[in-house]
Design a protein around this motif. Structure first.
Motif, PDB file in Angstrom:
ATOM      1  N   THR A 150      19.314  88.385 -21.409  1.00  0.00           N
ATOM      2  CA  THR A 150      20.143  88.294 -20.030  1.00  0.00           C
ATOM      3  C   THR A 150      20.880  86.843 -20.314  1.00  0.00           C
ATOM      4  O   THR A 150      20.725  85.767 -20.722  1.00  0.00           O
ATOM      5  CB  THR A 150      19.140  88.098 -19.110  1.00  0.00           C
ATOM      6  N   GLY A 151      21.477  86.915 -18.129  1.00  0.00           N
ATOM      7  CA  GLY A 151      22.115  85.561 -18.752  1.00  0.00           C
ATOM      8  C   GLY A 151      23.514  85.515 -19.510  1.00  0.00           C
ATOM      9  O   GLY A 151      23.891  86.400 -20.441  1.00  0.00           O
ATOM     10  N   CYS A 152      23.803  84.610 -20.103  1.00  0.00           N
ATOM     11  CA  CYS A 152      24.678  84.037 -21.496  1.00  0.00           C
ATOM     12  C   CYS A 152      24.334  84.817 -23.027  1.00  0.00           C
ATOM     13  O   CYS A 152      23.088  84.039 -23.073  1.00  0.00           O
ATOM     14  CB  CYS A 152      25.095  83.054 -21.965  1.00  0.00           C
ATOM     15  N   VAL A 153      24.851  85.525 -23.232  1.00  0.00           N
ATOM     16  CA  VAL A 153      24.372  86.141 -24.892  1.00  0.00           C
ATOM     17  C   VAL A 153      24.119  85.042 -25.932  1.00  0.00           C
ATOM     18  O   VAL A 153      23.598  85.074 -26.630  1.00  0.00           O
ATOM     19  CB  VAL A 153      25.569  86.278 -25.138  1.00  0.00           C
ATOM     20  N   PHE A 154      24.562  84.204 -25.307  1.00  0.00           N
ATOM     21  CA  PHE A 154      24.987  82.256 -26.823  1.00  0.00           C
ATOM     22  C   PHE A 154      23.074  82.212 -26.552  1.00  0.00           C
ATOM     23  O   PHE A 154      22.800  81.654 -27.726  1.00  0.00           O
ATOM     24  CB  PHE A 154      25.797  82.212 -27.334  1.00  0.00           C
ATOM     25  N   HIS A 155      22.513  81.840 -25.374  1.00  0.00           N
ATOM     26  CA  HIS A 155      21.439  81.789 -24.493  1.00  0.00           C
ATOM     27  C   HIS A 155      20.636  80.714 -25.805  1.00  0.00           C
ATOM     28  O   HIS A 155      20.307  80.085 -26.279  1.00  0.00           O
ATOM     29  CB  HIS A 155      21.417  80.578 -23.769  1.00  0.00           C
ATOM     30  N   PRO A 156      19.661  81.843 -26.594  1.00  0.00           N
ATOM     31  CA  PRO A 156      18.837  81.846 -27.685  1.00  0.00           C
ATOM     32  C   PRO A 156      19.371  80.890 -28.787  1.00  0.00           C
ATOM     33  O   PRO A 156      18.418  80.673 -29.672  1.00  0.00           O
ATOM     34  CB  PRO A 156      18.785  83.190 -28.083  1.00  0.00           C
ATOM     35  N   ARG A 157      20.892  80.739 -29.029  1.00  0.00           N
ATOM     36  CA  ARG A 157      20.689  79.890 -30.343  1.00  0.00           C
ATOM     37  C   ARG A 157      21.322  78.897 -29.883  1.00  0.00           C
ATOM     38  O   ARG A 157      21.922  78.020 -30.609  1.00  0.00           O
ATOM     39  CB  ARG A 157      21.609  81.092 -30.765  1.00  0.00           C
ATOM     40  N   CYS A 158      21.614  78.401 -28.581  1.00  0.00           N
ATOM     41  CA  CYS A 158      22.603  77.309 -28.059  1.00  0.00           C
ATOM     42  C   CYS A 158      21.949  76.027 -28.647  1.00  0.00           C
ATOM     43  O   CYS A 158      20.248  75.788 -28.300  1.00  0.00           O
ATOM     44  CB  CYS A 158      22.928  78.126 -26.346  1.00  0.00           C
ATOM     45  N   PRO A 159      21.962  75.191 -28.590  1.00  0.00           N
ATOM     46  CA  PRO A 159      21.271  74.097 -28.865  1.00  0.00           C
ATOM     47  C   PRO A 159      21.842  72.859 -27.102  1.00  0.00           C
ATOM     48  O   PRO A 159      20.745  72.020 -27.204  1.00  0.00           O
ATOM     49  CB  PRO A 159      22.697  73.340 -29.953  1.00  0.00           C
ATOM     50  N   TYR A 160      22.386  73.375 -26.298  1.00  0.00           N
ATOM     51  CA  TYR A 160      22.341  72.534 -25.446  1.00  0.00           C
ATOM     52  C   TYR A 160      21.598  73.540 -23.841  1.00  0.00           C
ATOM     53  O   TYR A 160      22.465  73.375 -22.625  1.00  0.00           O
ATOM     54  CB  TYR A 160      23.369  71.976 -24.926  1.00  0.00           C
ATOM     55  N   VAL A 161      21.160  74.821 -24.317  1.00  0.00           N
ATOM     56  CA  VAL A 161      20.820  75.872 -23.483  1.00  0.00           C
ATOM     57  C   VAL A 161      19.856  75.016 -22.164  1.00  0.00           C
ATOM     58  O   VAL A 161      19.369  73.752 -22.401  1.00  0.00           O
ATOM     59  CB  VAL A 161      19.682  76.711 -23.549  1.00  0.00           C
ATOM     60  N   MET A 162      19.868  75.941 -20.792  1.00  0.00           N
ATOM     61  CA  MET A 162      19.785  74.945 -19.593  1.00  0.00           C
ATOM     62  C   MET A 162      19.360  75.809 -18.491  1.00  0.00           C
ATOM     63  O   MET A 162      19.444  77.380 -19.012  1.00  0.00           O
ATOM     64  CB  MET A 162      21.021  74.741 -18.815  1.00  0.00           C
ATOM     65  N   GLU A 163      18.301  76.205 -17.706  1.00  0.00           N
ATOM     66  CA  GLU A 163      17.439  76.929 -17.049  1.00  0.00           C
ATOM     67  C   GLU A 163      18.805  78.437 -16.413  1.00  0.00           C
ATOM     68  O   GLU A 163      18.587  79.635 -16.251  1.00  0.00           O
ATOM     69  CB  GLU A 163      17.027  76.749 -15.673  1.00  0.00           C
ATOM     70  N   ARG A 164      20.261  78.296 -16.472  1.00  0.00           N
ATOM     71  CA  ARG A 164      21.153  78.815 -15.774  1.00  0.00           C
ATOM     72  C   ARG A 164      21.617  79.821 -16.600  1.00  0.00           C
ATOM     73  O   ARG A 164      21.686  80.508 -16.236  1.00  0.00           O
ATOM     74  CB  ARG A 164      22.379  77.729 -15.115  1.00  0.00           C
ATOM     75  N   CYS A 165      21.370  79.263 -17.905  1.00  0.00           N
ATOM     76  CA  CYS A 165      22.250  80.413 -18.895  1.00  0.00           C
ATOM     77  C   CYS A 165      21.500  81.976 -19.214  1.00  0.00           C
ATOM     78  O   CYS A 165      21.878  82.103 -19.459  1.00  0.00           O
ATOM     79  CB  CYS A 165      22.016  78.875 -19.950  1.00  0.00           C
ATOM     80  N   THR A 166      19.962  81.053 -18.767  1.00  0.00           N
ATOM     81  CA  THR A 166      18.925  82.792 -19.220  1.00  0.00           C
ATOM     82  C   THR A 166      18.819  83.576 -17.746  1.00  0.00           C
ATOM     83  O   THR A 166      18.942  84.480 -17.999  1.00  0.00           O
ATOM     84  CB  THR A 166      17.843  82.058 -19.127  1.00  0.00           C
ATOM     85  N   LEU A 167      20.052  83.110 -16.905  1.00  0.00           N
ATOM     86  CA  LEU A 167      19.863  83.831 -15.735  1.00  0.00           C
ATOM     87  C   LEU A 167      20.670  84.682 -15.203  1.00  0.00           C
ATOM     88  O   LEU A 167      21.628  85.715 -15.224  1.00  0.00           O
ATOM     89  CB  LEU A 167      19.576  82.679 -14.164  1.00  0.00           C
TER      90      LEU A 167
END
Lengths: 381, 345
Positions: free
Chosen positions: A326-343
């Motif tokens: 969900t959210g940004c397709v890259f978020h599971p691998r992203c070193p800078y992931v934020m809560e917003r990225c998953t939504l």
């Protein structure tokens, strides 16, 4: 097909009887009078040749649709070299096939628009589309050299495309046109009489380029054209492609995963990840200052000749296309992931003129201007 | 000191054609020693058709040389007995190019790990077998619970190739011959496979022959490099010297053709072959003479020997004829040894 092979017992009068419709396409003297302006790689004419708008291509499977291309938009300008880079399975080849409308079931172009010179390719009939292929958009594929029919001479392979597109030329005109095409890709004219197995891989790939340019297309799509060739031949083939592209004033879309090749060949490039375009910009800017964390990861994991034994492991694997995060397709691998990225899914937004990236960090305070060393540190921590 | 594996003046000629016999020399007078006391990574690079895969197949005993010998612990492969072959098959492991073809799609990936364990009787019980597999997968950085029990198509190319490295590791080999292990894997996943190979060398003291056409990765993991051109060694030695300041014109061409991931450093113009190069014959003199920008008279007459140009490098080119010529089997004497103490098994 028979029109050009000229069987010994048949005298072929067809060229006398039929009004030459497309003859002007192939007159060799026209070639060098570049129809479209070319020149400095930064100063291309700004009018778009190809516009891809919000393209969605899904493959229907028993377990649900595989969203191979999931909302990709970009444009390619006249005479431009555009690079599409991504891992295998990121959907970059599907984009190429969609532009040519060669997606086969279970694949399906779900929505989107593809405009070539203002003509909506998706609205054409099958026959009209067939006329566009090769004449307006040509494809050079990865294993193109293996697509040459082994029992047909090179001459007839090239002539086949011409006759299929209604080019009426005398046998002699065809001969000169073929010799001219071969000369353009740096092959001797004797090659015309040879069979594919008599040629090396690099020569075969150049024959494929000759076929691709035989009708002066305005767009050449090269899908990993050199992935099976070694560096020396790769360079020759890429330089050949660039030379004919510049002579023709055609645009090229180069698809691949080799960052080095992109840097050497493209003017602008788009980075594709899991069916989404995550970044787009001029090659110089993108290499100097990648904005999206995925592009940064790509840049940082490049093996270089500068320093020995520095490996940056790209953490994680691309997501399953059946079950996109969900959210940004890259978020599971992203070193800078934020809560917003998953939504929330980020949209491509302007970084500065001509450079776009799809990342929430661009909204926030966290600066993405990091050096490669910092990026490597971030990734490994 | 007997070498673990040694190629001594090996020539391989492939003959084809029924009426008009055609001979192709894939490898000519090639010598290489793999010293078990000095485990290092030897990269072998060359274009397609340069004989690198033939060399791998000869060293693996899959092909017999036309001339010369491949020796395993001083014994020619051609005359080895069954139990010696078994030992050889354990000590020398291969990792091949295509991580798709080596798997049988009907079996789970566990199968490729179970077969060698059963064949060599490495485990007494199922639990022991499982723990061996888990340890091997751990060593290549794969999570066993995510890998075992899966089918090959459920894993990425990089993961599949790392399982092949794990399989090689199971047998505790002394030498791994990796033939283009990363050429079919995505650029972003290459690093992990190469890193695995390097760790095997450093932690387990396994020698590695890394065959590739990619000079960048050869430079990254290799200690020594051998550049092959149409079956002969063009240049050999310390990878840092050979790749950074290539001496042989062919190596220079190779290095100049690497597409650098830097738009501000475009490909340089390729030098044109010299006038005299047109007189060069394919079958006589230096093999590169027809394409070389520096061809001069001696090149047309006789193939150049390896000239010892630096302490740790040799180039087969008459441009360096003032240096000492090496005999064919002395090539490895110039190789750099591994620095520091290597963890022994």
């Amino acid at each position: 097909m028979l029109n050009c092979t000229k069987a010994p017992f048949l005298v072929n009068f067809s060229h006398l009887l039929i009004v030459p419709v497309n003859r002007q396409i192939c007159r060799s003297q026209d070639w060098d009078r570049a129809q479209y302006p070319t020149g400095d790689r930064r100063l291309k004419v700004m009018s778009p040749l190809l516009e891809v708008q919000d393209l969605h291509v899904y493959y229907q499977t028993a377990r649900g649709p595989v969203k191979a291309v999931n909302g990709v938009s970009f444009e390619v300008r006249v005479g431009e070299r555009y690079g599409l880079i991504g891992e295998s399975g990121s959907g970059k080849s599907t984009i190429a096939l969609a532009i040519l409308r060669l997606i086969k079931p279970p694949g399906q172009i779900v929505s989107g628009r593809i405009l070539l010179d203002g003509v909506d390719l998706l609205g054409l009939s099958e026959e009209e589309m067939r006329q566009q292929r090769l004449a307006s958009v040509a494809l050079v594929t990865q294993g193109a050299m293996n697509s040459l029919n082994p029992v047909i001479r090179i001459r007839d392979l090239i002539a086949d495309g011409l006759s299929n597109h209604g080019v009426r030329m005398s046998a002699r005109e065809i001969q000169t046109h073929i010799a001219d095409l071969l000369a353009r890709v740096g092959l001797r004219s004797e090659v015309a009489g040879m069979y594919p197995h008599e040629l090396s891989g690099g020569m075969k790939q150049r024959v494929c380029i000759a076929i691709a340019i035989s009708l002066r297309p305005r767009l050449i799509i090269a899908d990993e054209p050199t992935s099976a060739l070694d560096v020396v031949v790769q360079r020759q083939v890429m330089q050949t492609l660039r030379k004919v592209q510049e002579e023709l004033g055609a645009a090229v879309i180069l698809i691949g995963h080799d960052m080095g090749l992109m840097a050497q060949f493209a003017d602008r490039m788009g980075v594709v990840y899991a069916g989404r375009q995550v970044e787009e910009g001029g090659v110089e800017e993108l290499f100097a200052q990648p904005k999206h964390p995925y592009s940064q990861l790509l840049m940082a994991s490049l093996p270089t000749l500068e320093e020995k034994g520095v490996f940056q492991e790209a953490q994680g694997a691309p997501p399953s296309m059946l079950d996109l995060p969900t959210g940004c397709v890259f978020h599971p691998r992203c070193p800078y992931v934020m809560e917003r990225c998953t939504l929330e899914e980020p949209q491509l937004q302007m970084v500065w003129s001509g450079h776009r990236a799809a990342c929430h960090l661009l909204d926030g305070d966290r600066s993405l201007d990091r050096s490669v060393a910092q990026i490597q540190e971030d990734i490994s921590s | 000191m007997t070498a673990l594996l040694e190629a001594r003046d090996v020539t391989k000629i492939f003959r084809s054609g029924f009426i008009a016999r055609k001979e192709t020399t894939a490898l000519e007078d090639f010598s290489l020693r793999i010293d078990p006391e000095q485990p290092c990574i030897t990269a072998v690079v060359g274009e397609s058709g340069s004989g690198k895969t033939t060399m791998a197949r000869l060293l693996l005993g899959l092909e017999l040389p036309t001339k010369g010998d491949v020796l395993y612990k001083g014994q020619p492969l051609a005359r080895m007995k069954r139990h010696e072959w078994l030992q050889f098959r354990r000590d020398v492991q291969a990792v091949f190019q295509d991580p798709f073809e080596v798997y049988n799609p009907f079996y789970r990936v566990d199968h490729v790990l179970e077969v060698p364990i059963d064949k060599f009787g490495l485990a007494q019980s199922k639990a022991e077998r499982r723990s061996l597999m888990v340890r091997a997968l751990d060593a290549v950085g794969l999570r066993p619970e995510e890998t075992l029990g899966r089918f090959p198509h459920q894993l990425s190319g990089g993961q599949r190739q790392r399982i092949m490295v794990a399989r090689a590791l199971l047998l505790k080999p002394r030498l791994i011959i990796a033939d283009e292990p990363v050429s079919m894997i995505d650029a972003s996943l290459r690093a992990t496979v190469l890193d695995n190979l390097r760790k095997l060398n450093e932690q387990f003291g396994i020698s590695i022959i890394y065959i590739t056409h990619d000079l960048t990765t050869a430079y990254q993991i290799g200690h020594n490099i051998v550049v092959l051109y149409r079956g002969s060694v063009a240049e050999a030695g310390d990878v840092r010297l050979v790749v950074k300041e290539p001496q042989h014109p062919y190596t220079q061409l190779l290095c100049g053709s690497i597409p650098l991931p830097d738009p501000s450093r475009p490909w340089r113009e390729q030098p044109m072959p010299s006038e005299i190069a047109r007189q060069a014959k394919e079958d006589r003199g230096c093999k590169f003479a027809t394409r070389c920008p520096h061809t001069f008279e001696p090149c047309l007459e006789k193939a150049p020997p390896l000239f010892h140009t630096d302490a740790h490098r040799a180039a087969a080119c008459y441009l360096y004829r003032q240096d000492v010529a090496l005999a064919g089997d002395e090539m490895d004497s110039i190789f750099i040894a591994m620095e520091g103490e290597v963890a022994r098994r």
